[in-house]
Each structure stands twice: as structure tokens, then as C-alpha cells.
Scaffold this motif. Sequence first.
Motif, PDB file in Angstrom:
ATOM      1  N   ILE A 263      48.853  43.033  32.490  1.00 62.15           N
ATOM      2  CA  ILE A 263      49.799  42.571  33.828  1.00 62.15           C
ATOM      3  C   ILE A 263      50.385  43.828  34.283  1.00 62.15           C
ATOM      4  O   ILE A 263      51.571  43.093  33.510  1.00 62.15           O
ATOM      5  CB  ILE A 263      49.456  41.213  34.722  1.00 62.15           C
ATOM      6  CG1 ILE A 263      47.721  40.849  34.846  1.00 62.15           C
ATOM      7  CG2 ILE A 263      49.886  41.572  36.306  1.00 62.15           C
ATOM      8  CD1 ILE A 263      47.874  39.609  35.045  1.00 62.15           C
ATOM      9  N   ALA A 285      46.428  45.458  36.496  1.00 64.99           N
ATOM     10  CA  ALA A 285      45.651  45.497  35.622  1.00 64.99           C
ATOM     11  C   ALA A 285      45.863  46.650  33.852  1.00 64.99           C
ATOM     12  O   ALA A 285      45.232  47.618  35.012  1.00 64.99           O
ATOM     13  CB  ALA A 285      44.906  44.674  35.164  1.00 64.99           C
ATOM     14  N   VAL A 291      44.071  42.537  39.938  1.00 61.83           N
ATOM     15  CA  VAL A 291      45.142  41.420  39.843  1.00 61.83           C
ATOM     16  C   VAL A 291      44.085  39.804  40.582  1.00 61.83           C
ATOM     17  O   VAL A 291      44.174  39.904  42.193  1.00 61.83           O
ATOM     18  CB  VAL A 291      45.833  41.669  39.807  1.00 61.83           C
ATOM     19  CG1 VAL A 291      46.844  40.029  39.552  1.00 61.83           C
ATOM     20  CG2 VAL A 291      45.907  42.272  38.880  1.00 61.83           C
ATOM     21  N   GLN A 323      44.813  37.470  35.691  1.00 61.56           N
ATOM     22  CA  GLN A 323      43.117  38.263  35.090  1.00 61.56           C
ATOM     23  C   GLN A 323      42.762  37.669  34.033  1.00 61.56           C
ATOM     24  O   GLN A 323      43.119  37.510  33.492  1.00 61.56           O
ATOM     25  CB  GLN A 323      43.882  39.828  35.827  1.00 61.56           C
ATOM     26  CG  GLN A 323      42.637  40.502  35.491  1.00 61.56           C
ATOM     27  CD  GLN A 323      41.645  40.995  34.734  1.00 61.56           C
ATOM     28  OE1 GLN A 323      40.940  40.074  33.967  1.00 61.56           O
ATOM     29  NE2 GLN A 323      40.487  41.249  36.744  1.00 61.56           N
ATOM     30  N   ALA A 332      43.868  37.674  30.651  1.00 63.44           N
ATOM     31  CA  ALA A 332      45.475  38.847  31.067  1.00 63.44           C
ATOM     32  C   ALA A 332      46.632  37.210  30.685  1.00 63.44           C
ATOM     33  O   ALA A 332      46.378  36.168  31.430  1.00 63.44           O
ATOM     34  CB  ALA A 332      45.659  39.697  30.860  1.00 63.44           C
TER      35      ALA A 332
END
Length: 358
Positions: A263, A285, A291, A323, A332
Motif C-alpha cells: 500500500i 495498492a 484499499v 488490502q 498487503a
Amino acid sequence: MNIFYTVFDIPKTPINSKHKNLANKCTTMLKSCVMYVGLVLFFFISGNSFGQSCGTITWTDNSIGSFQICGGVTKGFNANGDYSYTSIITNPQSLTFDKKRSSNTTAWSMDIQISPDGGALSWTTITTITSISNTCETVNIDLSSYTGTRRIRFIDTRSSGTHERAISNIVINCATYTVSYNGNGSDGGSVPSDASSPYAYGSTVTVLGAGTMTKSGNTFAGWDSDNDGTANFTGSGSETFTISANTTLYAQWTPSGCTTQTINPIASSVTKTYGDVAYSVATTATSSLTVTYSSSNTSVATVDASGNVTIVGAGTATITAAQAGNSSYCAATSLTQALTVNKKNLTITGLTANDKLY
């Protein structure tokens, strides 16, 4: 009991007349005498320090004795002002002990006291003992209302006299905390179990590995204490933490063969004043996946799906951008922003002060 045969080498001839009776008895009952003396030695030594669910406790005394023993940890009191108190313990739950006196029936009293939170050497009396027998009697005291770090003290408060009174078999129990593991969607093998749990407050916990636990299509990525998608521990088996509350560790999984994503950064901290306009933490992202945003304290700030943060009150909140990944991309690492909202100063307008003569 063989150890006591090697420790106590009783001479064949009495050392002096004071020992004659003991020597004669031990000549005919050597094994019983040695066992008795050995047990007394054991009880005396065990009174110096001991461990229960509070961990190891040490005692500070003012030259009190060891007599009228019922067993275990023993503290003998012979006069007003004799005392014994513990090292610092955390979140005590209960105190149990036996009390016993000599054959003398002179009036006696003892205060059982507790220190303030923090363990300072000042004392509040929990209860006072005024009755005692020449046989062992058990006392149980509930300490669960005394949270934090404390000390326990026994202090002789008799008005006069020097007759033997004793507290034995002292057991102090403190709150303990569990460590459990959650497979978090695992579908094979066994979720680890900590054989050392529960732990005393402040104990060092070694975080276990995944063991045989598996999840189809995923690779174990460590353990997380709040299950927010970011592992706190890799699960190497060598990581530790200090426990202060019941703790659940959730398995974190990475889809096998997924592509990593990140991110794009947001500000790590922001300070606002109540009444300020909304601001944005919108980011993207590297996967181009959407996101998502959340606020840890919606009484301070809310955040919508587009990343717009609205101030609703003074205080602090954590804004999180996350994410979760999909079949192609790994989840993420979430980003957080510490938001502080200060109170707004009030300004009063429209009032005019006029002079007035008296």
C-alpha cells in the motif's frame, strides 16, 4: 530419606549430658529421629522463599523465629512488632495459612496487611487474628479485590508477652494468564497448544511454531495477537513476549504462489482540532486492488470507503488502510495513521462591557 542419614551423623557417645536423652532415643529409634529432624530442616529452609502462581516470593523479617510448625513456609512470632512481609507480587487472589500457638493462652493478635498498588512499604490492614489454638487451624483470605503490584505483611500486634505464635503453610496465589493459539481457518494437522500455560503475570512466553497445522492453498506466515492481518511473530519458535493478560495468537496465512503487493504510504500521524474540515487518507495498492479504511475510535473520527476522515470529537484514533488480497495477490501489510484531535477553544463575541458609577 537417605539424604538425612548423610547429613546427620549422630555420635555413639553423647557430647554432653544435655544430649543424653536424645542420643538414647536415637539409639533405639534412629530412623524415626533422623526422618523427624530432616523434615524439620526441610520446613525451615523452605520458609526462605517459595513459588506458587505468583512466581518466586521472598520474605523480609525482623529476626522472627521458626517454631510451632504446622508445615511448609513457617513464620514464628514472639513479641509485639515482630513482622514478615513478601516481595512484590502482582494481582494477588488468595492467601491461605495455618496458625498455631504454644501451650500459653495469653491474649494475642496479629494484623494481616497489604501494601498499596506499587508495593510501597505502607500498609492497610485486611483482617486481624485474635483467636489461636495449640493445634493447627487454617485461615483463608480473599485478596481478589487488590489488583496491581502489592506486598503482604504479617505483624504481631499483641499488647504484651513473649509467647510463641506461628503462621505456617503459607500459600499466596496470584492471577494467571493463558496463552492460546487459533488456527484461523486451518484445515489440517493440529493447532499448537502451550503446555506451560497459564503463566504468572510478567512471565516470559516463548511463541510456538506452526507445528503440524496447515491450510489448503496457503503458507503459514506467523502469528498475530489482534488478527488484523499483520503478523506480530514469525513462528520461528525462538520469539518471546512478556505476558500481562490472557493472549490469543491467530495464525496468519499467505496464499501459496500469490504475488506480493504494498500500500502506498500515508502520513503516520496527524494532529487536528475539533471543528476542522474532513481530510483524506486515500491511497492505492500496487496491485490496483481497492484499499479499505477503518477507524479504531468512531467517537473521535469516522472514515468512509473513499478514505475521507471526518472529525467528530476530541481524543485519539488510529486510521488503518488495508488490502486483503485475492486469489492472485497476497494480503498487503496494513498502514496506520495516529490521529490526535484537540479540543477547540471557545471565543465569545457580541458582548459589550459598560462602565457604571456607584
